[in-house]
Motif scaffolding. Structure first.
Motif, PDB file in Angstrom:
ATOM      1  N   LYS A  87       0.825  -1.208   0.000  1.00  0.00           N
ATOM      2  CA  LYS A  87       0.000   0.000   0.000  1.00  0.00           C
ATOM      3  C   LYS A  87       0.859   1.258   0.000  1.00  0.00           C
ATOM      4  CE  LYS A  87      -3.781   2.313   2.471  1.00  0.00           C
ATOM      5  NZ  LYS A  87      -4.726   2.222   3.619  1.00  0.00           N
ATOM      6  N   ALA A  88       1.861   1.299   0.877  1.00  0.00           N
ATOM      7  CA  ALA A  88       2.743   2.468   0.946  1.00  0.00           C
ATOM      8  C   ALA A  88       3.549   2.632  -0.339  1.00  0.00           C
ATOM      9  CB  ALA A  88       3.687   2.341   2.147  1.00  0.00           C
ATOM     10  N   ALA A  89       4.003   1.516  -0.902  1.00  0.00           N
ATOM     11  CA  ALA A  89       4.772   1.573  -2.145  1.00  0.00           C
ATOM     12  C   ALA A  89       3.946   2.178  -3.274  1.00  0.00           C
ATOM     13  CB  ALA A  89       5.248   0.174  -2.535  1.00  0.00           C
ATOM     14  N   GLY A  90       2.673   1.789  -3.356  1.00  0.00           N
ATOM     15  CA  GLY A  90       1.804   2.337  -4.391  1.00  0.00           C
ATOM     16  C   GLY A  90       1.598   3.829  -4.228  1.00  0.00           C
ATOM     17  N   VAL A  91       1.386   4.274  -2.987  1.00  0.00           N
ATOM     18  CA  VAL A  91       1.164   5.701  -2.722  1.00  0.00           C
ATOM     19  C   VAL A  91       2.419   6.505  -3.040  1.00  0.00           C
ATOM     20  CG1 VAL A  91       0.723   7.401  -0.913  1.00  0.00           C
ATOM     21  CG2 VAL A  91      -0.626   5.304  -1.002  1.00  0.00           C
ATOM     22  N   LEU A  92       3.576   6.050  -2.557  1.00  0.00           N
ATOM     23  CA  LEU A  92       4.830   6.764  -2.794  1.00  0.00           C
ATOM     24  C   LEU A  92       5.148   6.855  -4.282  1.00  0.00           C
ATOM     25  CD1 LEU A  92       6.950   5.172   0.080  1.00  0.00           C
ATOM     26  CD2 LEU A  92       6.240   7.571  -0.074  1.00  0.00           C
ATOM     27  N   THR A  93       4.957   5.752  -5.002  1.00  0.00           N
ATOM     28  CA  THR A  93       5.259   5.745  -6.434  1.00  0.00           C
ATOM     29  C   THR A  93       4.330   6.686  -7.185  1.00  0.00           C
ATOM     30  OG1 THR A  93       6.047   3.463  -6.315  1.00  0.00           O
ATOM     31  CG2 THR A  93       5.435   4.293  -8.484  1.00  0.00           C
ATOM     32  N   GLU A  94       3.056   6.681  -6.822  1.00  0.00           N
ATOM     33  CA  GLU A  94       2.096   7.570  -7.490  1.00  0.00           C
ATOM     34  C   GLU A  94       2.420   9.037  -7.214  1.00  0.00           C
ATOM     35  OE1 GLU A  94      -2.734   8.485  -7.616  1.00  0.00           O
ATOM     36  OE2 GLU A  94      -1.900   7.080  -6.159  1.00  0.00           O
ATOM     37  N   GLN A  95       2.746   9.359  -5.954  1.00  0.00           N
ATOM     38  CA  GLN A  95       3.087  10.740  -5.607  1.00  0.00           C
ATOM     39  C   GLN A  95       4.316  11.214  -6.370  1.00  0.00           C
ATOM     40  OE1 GLN A  95       3.532  10.420  -1.344  1.00  0.00           O
ATOM     41  NE2 GLN A  95       1.424  11.068  -0.949  1.00  0.00           N
ATOM     42  N   ALA A  96       5.333  10.359  -6.424  1.00  0.00           N
ATOM     43  CA  ALA A  96       6.566  10.733  -7.123  1.00  0.00           C
ATOM     44  C   ALA A  96       6.313  10.933  -8.615  1.00  0.00           C
ATOM     45  CB  ALA A  96       7.632   9.669  -6.901  1.00  0.00           C
ATOM     46  N   ALA A  97       5.581  10.002  -9.223  1.00  0.00           N
ATOM     47  CA  ALA A  97       5.324  10.099 -10.660  1.00  0.00           C
ATOM     48  C   ALA A  97       4.523  11.351 -11.000  1.00  0.00           C
ATOM     49  CB  ALA A  97       4.594   8.851 -11.139  1.00  0.00           C
ATOM     50  N   THR A  98       3.500  11.633 -10.201  1.00  0.00           N
ATOM     51  CA  THR A  98       2.658  12.799 -10.464  1.00  0.00           C
ATOM     52  C   THR A  98       3.450  14.090 -10.377  1.00  0.00           C
ATOM     53  OG1 THR A  98       0.704  11.636  -9.609  1.00  0.00           O
ATOM     54  CG2 THR A  98       0.588  14.031  -9.740  1.00  0.00           C
ATOM     55  N   SER A  99       4.269  14.226  -9.328  1.00  0.00           N
ATOM     56  CA  SER A  99       5.032  15.461  -9.132  1.00  0.00           C
ATOM     57  C   SER A  99       6.174  15.598 -10.122  1.00  0.00           C
ATOM     58  CB  SER A  99       5.581  15.506  -7.697  1.00  0.00           C
ATOM     59  OG  SER A  99       4.543  15.501  -6.754  1.00  0.00           O
ATOM     60  N   ILE A 100       6.960  14.542 -10.281  1.00  0.00           N
ATOM     61  CA  ILE A 100       8.178  14.623 -11.091  1.00  0.00           C
ATOM     62  C   ILE A 100       7.854  14.685 -12.574  1.00  0.00           C
ATOM     63  CG2 ILE A 100      10.278  13.383 -11.737  1.00  0.00           C
ATOM     64  CD1 ILE A 100      10.218  12.259  -8.787  1.00  0.00           C
ATOM     65  N   LEU A 101       7.001  13.781 -13.045  1.00  0.00           N
ATOM     66  CA  LEU A 101       6.668  13.794 -14.467  1.00  0.00           C
ATOM     67  C   LEU A 101       5.811  15.006 -14.814  1.00  0.00           C
ATOM     68  CD1 LEU A 101       5.955   9.985 -14.968  1.00  0.00           C
ATOM     69  CD2 LEU A 101       7.981  11.269 -15.685  1.00  0.00           C
ATOM     70  N   GLY A 102       4.961  15.420 -13.883  1.00  0.00           N
ATOM     71  CA  GLY A 102       4.174  16.634 -14.119  1.00  0.00           C
ATOM     72  C   GLY A 102       5.054  17.861 -14.246  1.00  0.00           C
ATOM     73  N   ALA A 103       6.101  17.932 -13.417  1.00  0.00           N
ATOM     74  CA  ALA A 103       7.027  19.065 -13.493  1.00  0.00           C
ATOM     75  C   ALA A 103       7.772  19.089 -14.813  1.00  0.00           C
ATOM     76  CB  ALA A 103       8.018  19.001 -12.339  1.00  0.00           C
ATOM     77  N   ALA A 104       8.044  17.904 -15.360  1.00  0.00           N
ATOM     78  CA  ALA A 104       8.790  17.828 -16.617  1.00  0.00           C
ATOM     79  C   ALA A 104       8.063  18.551 -17.740  1.00  0.00           C
ATOM     80  CB  ALA A 104       9.016  16.365 -16.994  1.00  0.00           C
ATOM     81  N   ALA A 105       6.734  18.526 -17.700  1.00  0.00           N
ATOM     82  CA  ALA A 105       5.949  19.174 -18.756  1.00  0.00           C
ATOM     83  C   ALA A 105       6.152  20.683 -18.774  1.00  0.00           C
ATOM     84  CB  ALA A 105       4.474  18.846 -18.578  1.00  0.00           C
ATOM     85  N   GLU A 106       6.627  21.230 -17.653  1.00  0.00           N
ATOM     86  CA  GLU A 106       6.830  22.684 -17.567  1.00  0.00           C
ATOM     87  C   GLU A 106       8.246  23.104 -17.944  1.00  0.00           C
ATOM     88  OE1 GLU A 106       4.101  24.349 -16.939  1.00  0.00           O
ATOM     89  OE2 GLU A 106       3.048  22.445 -16.618  1.00  0.00           O
ATOM     90  N   CYS A 107       9.103  22.139 -18.280  1.00  0.00           N
ATOM     91  CA  CYS A 107      10.510  22.439 -18.581  1.00  0.00           C
ATOM     92  C   CYS A 107      10.685  22.688 -20.084  1.00  0.00           C
ATOM     93  CB  CYS A 107      11.411  21.298 -18.121  1.00  0.00           C
ATOM     94  SG  CYS A 107      11.337  20.992 -16.348  1.00  0.00           S
ATOM     95  N   ARG A 108      11.024  23.900 -20.445  1.00  0.00           N
ATOM     96  CA  ARG A 108      11.111  24.270 -21.859  1.00  0.00           C
ATOM     97  C   ARG A 108      12.249  23.561 -22.581  1.00  0.00           C
ATOM     98  NH1 ARG A 108       9.944  30.853 -22.014  1.00  0.00           N
ATOM     99  NH2 ARG A 108       7.843  30.747 -21.069  1.00  0.00           N
ATOM    100  N   ALA A 109      13.318  23.240 -21.866  1.00  0.00           N
ATOM    101  CA  ALA A 109      14.478  22.615 -22.512  1.00  0.00           C
ATOM    102  C   ALA A 109      14.316  21.110 -22.698  1.00  0.00           C
ATOM    103  CB  ALA A 109      15.748  22.905 -21.708  1.00  0.00           C
TER     104      ALA A 109
END
Length: 330
Positions: A87-109
């Motif tokens: 359960k914790a692994a699923g939550v941590l992985t989802e949080q990381a993916a949402t934040s990190i990959l979401g941030a990538a969309a804002e990177c112009r380079a």
């Protein structure tokens, strides 16, 4: 391609640290930064490390967008019962993916995204000898498989929105001396359960080969999935015999009791590992060399042999009882 800024998520784990160390030696890499809730497992020479928890969304987004990477390597994935409960692994992985990959969309380079995935994404398959290729349907049948499918879906969505390439490195179970692997932990137990009616084959990958594959994917700007699996295969009973463990035959519904007992003894068997033991876990690695320019240096059987050669923790009683030590220093 020289001077590229590369950002690595999950740099505190053994695989992430290995990836960062290898990237430091790549001539095309300029600035290198990484993020994780835990510090890197080894000394990194030129990687800037940011210690942030996966739930710290705003700070993660700010850190990544300020760095503005050309290449984002996302290996921040928690395998169930490796370092955290399912359960914790699923939550941590989802949080990381949402934040990190979401941030990538804002990177112009940004030019390329590489994500860690796994062959669990194909599900149980139709038979123990099934070797799905990269174009096989994605049909996860375990919680971990669904998590990996979600990561690939998020990465693909972000890449399409940003107009960049995305590559998924679908790893077999990763084994290494310091890699937290529920399957590896189970196989090192004194007595190991195996499926008596049908002892199906599975394949794994050595941690250095896994890291080399991720780095190659970043170097080549991989734009499609690739299976990263060591050559050959092995069954649980064969592995148990090579490790001189006690084989415990399990039939049908006995697996429920075996999983509970194994959990009590310190080697939980999450759903995707249970699938491996009862249904097998293979994948076609025929495109590794074509897409990455590398092949696995260590075969599945050799990885298993290395697993049993790693030193174990030996607990020795104190020469002087604690009460006497306290009395001597009082």
């Amino acid at each position: 391609m020289s001077g590229r800024r590369v950002f690595v998520s999950g740099v505190g784990g053994e695989l992430g640290t290995l990836v960062a160390r290898m990237l430091e030696d790549e001539p095309w890499v300029g600035s290198l930064a990484g993020i994780d809730a835990d510090p890197p497992r080894r000394r990194l020479q030129r990687t800037t490390y940011h210690r942030l928890s996966p739930d710290n969304h705003d700070q993660i987004v700010a850190t990544i967008t300020d760095f503005n990477p050309h290449v984002l390597v996302h290996v921040g994935v928690w395998e169930p019962d490796a370092r955290a409960s399912p359960k914790a692994a699923g939550v941590l992985t989802e949080q990381a993916a949402t934040s990190i990959l979401g941030a990538a969309a804002e990177c112009r380079a940004l030019e390329s995204i590489v994500v860690r995935s796994g062959i669990e994404i194909y599900g149980r398959g139709k038979g123990s000898l099934t070797r799905p290729a990269e174009n096989a349907p994605i049909r996860p049948t375990s919680e971990y498989g669904h998590t990996l499918a979600d990561i690939e879906a998020i990465a693909t969505s972000v890449a399409n929105r940003a107009g960049v390439t995305v590559g998924a490195v679908r790893l077999a179970s990763v084994f290494g001396p310091h890699v937290p692997s529920p399957l590896g932990r189970l196989l090192r137990m004194p007595a190991v359960p195996f499926s008596a009616p049908a002892d199906p084959p599975f394949a794994v990958i050595e941690h250095n080969d896994a890291a080399r594959a991720v780095v190659a994917a970043a170097r080549n700007q991989l734009a499609e999935p690739v299976n990263v699996v060591a050559s050959g295969a092995i069954t649980a009973l064969h592995a148990i015999r090579r490790g001189r463990r006690i084989p415990v035959p399990i039939f049908g519904s006995q697996w429920l009791l075996a999983r509970r007992l194994s959990h009590m003894l310190g080697a939980p068997i999450p759903a995707h590992v249970a699938e491996t033991l009862t249904r097998g876990r293979l994948a076609d690695n025929g495109r590794m060399e074509e897409l990455l320019g590398i092949t696995a240096a260590v075969s599945t059987v050799e990885v298993i042999d290395h697993l049993y050669n790693w030193p174990s923790v030996v607990r020795r009683p104190a020469l002087v009882p604690a009460a006497q030590q306290i009395g001597a220093t009082a």
